[in-house]
Design a protein around this motif. Sequence first.
Motif, short mmCIF file in Angstrom:
data_model
loop_
_atom_site.label_atom_id
_atom_site.label_comp_id
_atom_site.label_asym_id
_atom_site.label_seq_id
_atom_site.Cartn_x
_atom_site.Cartn_y
_atom_site.Cartn_z
N HIS A 127 37.43 -51.99 51.04
CA HIS A 127 37.71 -53.31 50.47
C HIS A 127 39.10 -53.45 49.86
N VAL A 128 39.74 -52.34 49.47
CA VAL A 128 41.07 -52.47 48.86
C VAL A 128 42.07 -53.01 49.86
N ARG A 129 41.96 -52.60 51.11
CA ARG A 129 42.90 -53.10 52.13
C ARG A 129 42.77 -54.61 52.28
N LEU A 130 41.54 -55.11 52.21
CA LEU A 130 41.32 -56.55 52.30
C LEU A 130 41.95 -57.26 51.10
N VAL A 131 41.73 -56.73 49.92
CA VAL A 131 42.29 -57.33 48.71
C VAL A 131 43.81 -57.34 48.77
N LEU A 132 44.40 -56.25 49.26
CA LEU A 132 45.86 -56.18 49.38
C LEU A 132 46.37 -57.21 50.40
N CYS A 133 45.63 -57.37 51.48
CA CYS A 133 46.01 -58.35 52.49
C CYS A 133 45.99 -59.76 51.90
N LEU A 134 44.97 -60.09 51.15
CA LEU A 134 44.87 -61.42 50.54
C LEU A 134 45.96 -61.62 49.49
N ALA A 135 46.33 -60.55 48.81
CA ALA A 135 47.39 -60.64 47.80
C ALA A 135 48.73 -60.99 48.43
N GLY A 136 48.87 -60.68 49.71
CA GLY A 136 50.11 -60.99 50.40
C GLY A 136 50.23 -62.42 50.88
N VAL A 137 49.19 -63.21 50.65
CA VAL A 137 49.20 -64.62 51.04
C VAL A 137 49.66 -65.47 49.86
N ALA A 138 50.58 -66.38 50.09
CA ALA A 138 51.04 -67.27 49.02
C ALA A 138 49.86 -68.04 48.45
N ALA A 139 49.88 -68.25 47.12
CA ALA A 139 48.75 -68.87 46.44
C ALA A 139 48.39 -70.23 47.03
N GLU A 140 49.39 -71.05 47.31
CA GLU A 140 49.12 -72.38 47.86
C GLU A 140 48.49 -72.30 49.24
N ASP A 141 48.92 -71.34 50.05
CA ASP A 141 48.33 -71.15 51.38
C ASP A 141 46.89 -70.66 51.26
N LEU A 142 46.65 -69.78 50.28
CA LEU A 142 45.30 -69.26 50.09
C LEU A 142 44.36 -70.38 49.66
N LYS A 143 44.84 -71.26 48.79
CA LYS A 143 44.02 -72.39 48.36
C LYS A 143 43.69 -73.31 49.54
#
Length: 240
Positions: A127-143
């Motif tokens: 799961h850490v790899r997934l969390v790191l991947c999501l952290a690399g997405v800009a907040a506005e794009d993630l929203k």
Amino acid sequence: MTMKFPSVLLSTFVFLSVAVSSLVSQEHYVQNSSIEYERTEHDVKVDVVVCTEALCPDCTDFYLSDLKKVFDDPELRSIVRLHIIPFGNAHLDTERRELTCQHGPSECDANSYEQCAIWTYPDPEDHVRLVLCLAGVAAEDLKAELASHVRRCCAETGLDFDPIARCHGDETLSWSLQLSNRDLTPLDHTYVPWVVMDGDVLDINEDDFVTEICRKYASLGGGDMPVACTVFREEQPIII
């Protein structure tokens, strides 16, 4: 800026709360602000608890600099037992069954995906790899496209998106995971990321994450030091 959940049977919550707590390992117990450690004679790993939230800029910085550095180094990774708690400064109103997150409803949603990823894939190697991947997405794009980014990151890290999505879409389970992660978050935390290493709170603005892992590992009587620790010890001996 709240999310509402339906009623949850107490028995269901108790079962799920115990199950989530077990993800913090049988030797490691977190109850509010109290963190206790029990180790066997041969258990030489540094326990690291990271209390975080999905859209927090400082959490993202910590993930992409400090945590990524550790997980990209197999030797460092092997001496750490990591526990991520995605809840942070959120607030639960259990009477009204409402959830409020520091950075809005999108963060509640993203926290839920991360909680479900940890629930579905409890091994940090997964799961850490997934969390790191999501952290690399800009907040506005993630929203804007959260589910799409979670699906993409699952594909990139070799995880199955479907069980994570089912967990996230299950209102009873997702509410129970929010409750459990709240209970695992120390009451005395004052900011995020709140990093606790073997019971000691780390000042992430002052303390070097890798250095402190090395220091703790040495104090536990760790054997072969990772190269990253050896370099540090040559430059500045660790005082135990």
